[in-house]
Design a protein around this motif. Structure first.
Motif: not given
Length: 402
Positions: A47-69
């Protein structure tokens, strides 16, 4: 709020998701600094920058309920693409708010990764207000571009790679917007006091120097820079705390510094970066003093390569002018047949390449039989510019230059 153990945990999470980007030695910068200078090529990241590192780390740790929203984010482009890519990998719905003047390739790429894009406001800060409102309305999770420990920890994985690739590194120079990348790197190096971190902001979007001096986040007085990727009005609370605690200095660079750096990276390293991605190189070029006093290697993080080709063309032209490769001349000659041809012959004889010509027959500095000729000349550099000016004046031409 972020420590080395958090960054190492994030590295385990993003393994196989984020690329291990290469480092490349810059001979030109090494000669300038007097020590080895390496470029950490996050412009070649997914995706052309370092941002995937932080974005994925944050999102993979969401609860299933959070991911559903689903998730929502605000960005001028790089974080948008990182969130959109991470959401696609995790199967999440994503809505991204971007400024109305966001670069078209960044908007198109974000949509291409499957996110819904809403264009709102004239800055990332205004887009962030809209993103927060959307999160309140829908229950979706706001993935902040820099103000969250998980995001900072993910960005800090850049430092872990640098330590493996350049084991004797002494200084890492990092572009700074909201501060997530620099904070993550500083946190990753908390148990390595021998490695220094130096942040860099655009002078026309510099909130961190005044904030660090005040001991609290202070908004930038202006946001007018070509480096849209680091044009953030207010430091994040999380990264500010980390950078202040680790006493990370933040330098500023001018627009001319940025354009010259982008040009050097393109010409000498054969790499395409965006203006914000060249900020670390700009700082080293503008003032190499204090960067490598101990002679140990320096690593400049090229944080992103997502640049609109039209913007790239403008920045390269600006960089050429700043580097003395373009000469603008205003020449007054007698309005007689052959006068223009003779002027062009003089310029050609001195090796100047005329790019543009225009005439002006009326003006306060023109006599009845005078004509003003504006020339844009491509030269070989500042010394050649001086040769052309001296030669034309010696030939009797009345001229001014810029």
């Amino acid at each position: 709020m972020i420590g080395p153990q958090d960054v190492r945990a994030a590295a385990a999470l993003i393994e196989g998701v984020a690329e291990r980007t290469p480092v490349q030695r810059s001979r030109a910068l090494s000669q300038l600094v007097g020590a080895d200078v390496w470029l950490k090529c996050e412009n070649l990241q997914r995706a052309g920058s370092f941002k995937i590192r932080g974005a994925y780390t944050r999102m993979v740790r969401l609860t299933e309920a959070e991911k559903a929203h689903g998730v929502v984010a605000a960005s001028a482009g790089n974080h948008a693409q990182g969130v959109a890519l991470a959401a696609g990998l995790l199967g999440l719905d994503a809505v991204i708010f971007m400024p109305v003047d966001a670069a078209l390739p960044k908007v198109a790429a974000t949509r291409g990764y499957g996110a819904r894009v809403e264009l709102v406001g004239t800055s990332v800060d205004e887009a962030l207000v809209a993103a927060r409102a959307h999160a309140d309305r829908t229950g979706s999770v706001l993935i902040h571009p820099f103000d969250h420990p998980d995001v900072g920890a993910g960005q800090g994985t850049v430092a872990l790679e640098v330590l493996e690739q350049v084991p004797d590194v002494g200084t890492i120079v990092v572009p700074v917007g909201g501060g997530g990348l620099a904070a993550g790197i500083a946190a990753a190096l908390a148990d390595r006091p021998d490695v220094r971190v130096v942040g860099v902001q655009a002078a026309r979007a510099a909130s961190y120097p005044v904030s660090l001096a005040a001991g609290r986040p202070v908004p930038a007085t202006e946001l007018r820079t070509m480096a849209d990727g680091i044009a953030v009005g207010m430091p994040g609370a999380v990264p500010f705390e980390v950078l202040a605690r680790h006493q990370v200095p933040v330098r500023t660079v001018s627009e001319e510094d940025l354009s010259r750096a982008l040009l050097l990276v393109a010409e000498r390293a054969k790499l395409v970066v965006e203006p914000s991605g060249a900020a670390a190189v700009a700082a080293v070029m503008a003032d190499p003093t204090g960067i490598a006093d101990d002679g140990r290697p320096v690593v400049c993080v090229l944080s992103g390569g997502n640049v609109d080709p039209i913007v790239l063309l403008r920045v390269i032209r600006h960089g050429l002018a700043s580097a003395g490769r373009y000469l603008q001349l205003h020449v007054v000659v007698e309005d007689t047949p052959g006068a223009l041809a003779e002027l062009l012959r003089e310029v050609a004889a001195m090796g100047g390449n005329v790019m543009h010509v225009s005439h002006l027959r009326t003006g306060g500095d023109l006599g009845f039989s005078d004509v003003a000729i504006d020339l844009q000349i491509e030269t070989k550099g500042p010394e050649h510019c001086g040769t052309v000016l001296t030669g034309l004046r010696a030939a009797g031409y009345r001229l001014s230059s810029s």
